[in-house]
Design a protein around this motif. Structure first.
Motif, mmCIF file in Angstrom:
data_model
loop_
_atom_site.group_PDB
_atom_site.id
_atom_site.type_symbol
_atom_site.label_atom_id
_atom_site.label_comp_id
_atom_site.label_asym_id
_atom_site.label_seq_id
_atom_site.Cartn_x
_atom_site.Cartn_y
_atom_site.Cartn_z
ATOM 1 N N ALA A 101 0.836 -1.201 0.000
ATOM 2 C CA ALA A 101 0.000 0.000 0.000
ATOM 3 C C ALA A 101 0.870 1.249 0.000
ATOM 4 N N LEU A 102 0.212 2.382 -0.136
ATOM 5 C CA LEU A 102 0.915 3.655 -0.073
ATOM 6 C C LEU A 102 1.268 4.013 1.361
ATOM 7 N N GLY A 103 2.405 4.644 1.496
ATOM 8 C CA GLY A 103 2.836 5.182 2.774
ATOM 9 C C GLY A 103 3.720 6.385 2.517
ATOM 10 N N LEU A 104 4.216 6.974 3.579
ATOM 11 C CA LEU A 104 5.203 8.042 3.468
ATOM 12 C C LEU A 104 6.542 7.504 3.945
ATOM 13 N N ARG A 105 7.582 7.845 3.226
ATOM 14 C CA ARG A 105 8.928 7.437 3.636
ATOM 15 C C ARG A 105 9.859 8.617 3.581
ATOM 16 N N LYS A 106 10.952 8.488 4.319
ATOM 17 C CA LYS A 106 12.013 9.481 4.257
ATOM 18 C C LYS A 106 12.789 9.322 2.951
ATOM 19 N N PRO A 107 13.313 10.416 2.396
ATOM 20 C CA PRO A 107 14.103 10.301 1.162
ATOM 21 C C PRO A 107 15.373 9.483 1.376
ATOM 22 N N HIS A 108 15.772 8.767 0.316
ATOM 23 C CA HIS A 108 17.062 8.086 0.335
ATOM 24 C C HIS A 108 18.177 9.128 0.175
ATOM 25 N N PRO A 109 19.413 8.783 0.481
ATOM 26 C CA PRO A 109 20.521 9.747 0.308
ATOM 27 C C PRO A 109 20.549 10.312 -1.107
ATOM 28 N N GLY A 110 20.608 11.623 -1.207
ATOM 29 C CA GLY A 110 20.638 12.296 -2.501
ATOM 30 C C GLY A 110 19.278 12.474 -3.144
ATOM 31 N N GLU A 111 18.223 11.987 -2.528
ATOM 32 C CA GLU A 111 16.867 12.083 -3.077
ATOM 33 C C GLU A 111 16.117 13.202 -2.372
ATOM 34 N N PRO A 112 15.492 14.124 -3.114
ATOM 35 C CA PRO A 112 14.769 15.216 -2.455
ATOM 36 C C PRO A 112 13.399 14.778 -1.958
ATOM 37 N N ALA A 113 12.920 15.417 -0.916
ATOM 38 C CA ALA A 113 11.533 15.238 -0.501
ATOM 39 C C ALA A 113 10.625 15.874 -1.543
ATOM 40 N N MET A 114 9.344 15.548 -1.489
ATOM 41 C CA MET A 114 8.400 16.050 -2.477
ATOM 42 C C MET A 114 7.154 16.599 -1.796
ATOM 43 N N THR A 115 6.414 17.427 -2.540
ATOM 44 C CA THR A 115 5.099 17.816 -2.071
ATOM 45 C C THR A 115 4.165 16.601 -2.155
ATOM 46 N N ILE A 116 3.117 16.611 -1.349
ATOM 47 C CA ILE A 116 2.180 15.486 -1.293
ATOM 48 C C ILE A 116 0.769 16.065 -1.217
ATOM 49 N N ASN A 117 -0.026 15.836 -2.252
ATOM 50 C CA ASN A 117 -1.409 16.314 -2.184
ATOM 51 C C ASN A 117 -2.301 15.236 -1.610
ATOM 52 N N GLY A 118 -3.422 15.665 -1.066
ATOM 53 C CA GLY A 118 -4.361 14.744 -0.442
ATOM 54 C C GLY A 118 -5.542 15.518 0.095
ATOM 55 N N VAL A 119 -6.136 15.029 1.168
ATOM 56 C CA VAL A 119 -7.297 15.702 1.746
ATOM 57 C C VAL A 119 -7.104 15.895 3.245
ATOM 58 N N LEU A 120 -7.817 16.871 3.768
ATOM 59 C CA LEU A 120 -7.808 17.148 5.203
ATOM 60 C C LEU A 120 -9.235 17.014 5.712
ATOM 61 N N TYR A 121 -9.404 16.238 6.778
ATOM 62 C CA TYR A 121 -10.743 16.045 7.326
ATOM 63 C C TYR A 121 -10.683 16.081 8.852
ATOM 64 N N ALA A 122 -11.811 16.469 9.433
ATOM 65 C CA ALA A 122 -11.907 16.585 10.886
ATOM 66 C C ALA A 122 -12.222 15.232 11.512
#
Length: 287
Positions: A101-122
């Protein structure tokens, strides 16, 4: 002598105001009272406003998926998280039931982080535990307000704590040393359908951004749709979803590797490629 509307009214000491004076005072009072009440309501919020919010970046984008977990309708707004948050969305969470499944991970060495779109809910005290149970193999991590922006006409909530679920690696650190898809733990087309179906509610550009900002698309891609050779029978929006996947990188580079179940069994399971990430699978379904 007292000056009133309509001319002077003479009043001798000890006499009471006449009916005309009472009528004028009543009219003035009626005119002023609603304005005072309205001025007192301005700026007041309704009671019971939410104090906790969740950023969803996978199947939590889909309204039906959120609603099933909460047991009620859970409205959301489209948002984007800054690369400053320091993560990437990727195919990096293995479920013991046999998929990645999808998850969030830290960048590997030399790899930049990225923006992540999605939704915000209460969320509230009654349904937040349900989302925590659903994301049992993830850790709920605080997301700084300054690192998230609204992308539509709805504004971000001014107050409250924003959370995001991040998979836990073998060292118990969120987003680190996470496994990619493998022959035994493929990406599933039905999972992708759910993510993109929810994303298309906000338009094709939003759905394309989901694909563009997701990494680790894999050779191990199983087309597990019901009657996958006749997808129109059970997946009404299959054409829009497949067009997005076929035309939008980086998914487009792997779209040709997607296989029907019998082909997947013969080509991926009978002679599997080496597991790119031998880390253990997580124990519960991921989002």
């Amino acid at each position: 002598m007292t000056q009133l509307i309509g001319g002077p009214v003479r009043r001798h000491p000890g006499t009471r105001p006449g009916p005309r004076c009472f009528r004028l005072l009543l009219i003035v009072g009626l005119l002023l009272t609603p304005r005072a009440a309205a001025a007192g309501d301005w700026g007041h919020k309704l009671p019971g406003l939410p104090t906790d919010f969740v950023f969803g970046y996978g199947t939590l984008i889909d309204a039906d998926s959120r609603d099933r977990t909460a047991g009620a309708q859970v409205p959301a707004i489209p948002v984007r998280v800054s690369a400053e948050f320091g993560y990437l969305r990727a195919w990096v969470d293995r479920c013991s039931c046999g998929f990645t499944a999808l998850g969030l991970r830290k960048p590997h060495p030399g790899e930049p982080a990225m923006t992540i779109n999605g939704v915000l809910y209460a969320v509230n005290a009654s349904n937040l535990p349900a989302f925590d149970r659903r994301e049992g193999d993830y850790r709920r991590v605080p997301l700084p307000r300054r690192m998230i922006e609204a992308v539509s006409w709805q504004e971000l909530p001014r107050d409250g704590q924003i959370w995001v679920y991040v998979p836990i690696g073998p060292g118990a650190e969120p987003g680190v040393d996470l496994p990619q898809a493998s022959a035994q733990f493929p990406m599933l087309q039905t999972y992708i359908d759910l993510v993109l179906r929810g994303s298309l509610i906000y338009g094709s550009d939003f759905a394309k951004e989901i694909i563009r900002t997701t990494t680790d698309w894999s050779l191990f891609w199983l087309n597990d749709r019901e009657q996958p050779r006749r997808p129109w029978v059970h997946t009404a929006d299959y054409q829009a979803i497949d067009t997005l996947l076929r035309q939008t990188a980086p998914a487009s580079k792997r779209f040709g590797d997607r296989l029907f179940p019998e082909d997947y069994a013969a080509r991926r399971l009978a002679q599997p490629a080496p597991d790119p990430s031998p880390n253990p699978a997580h124990p519960s379904p991921a989002r």
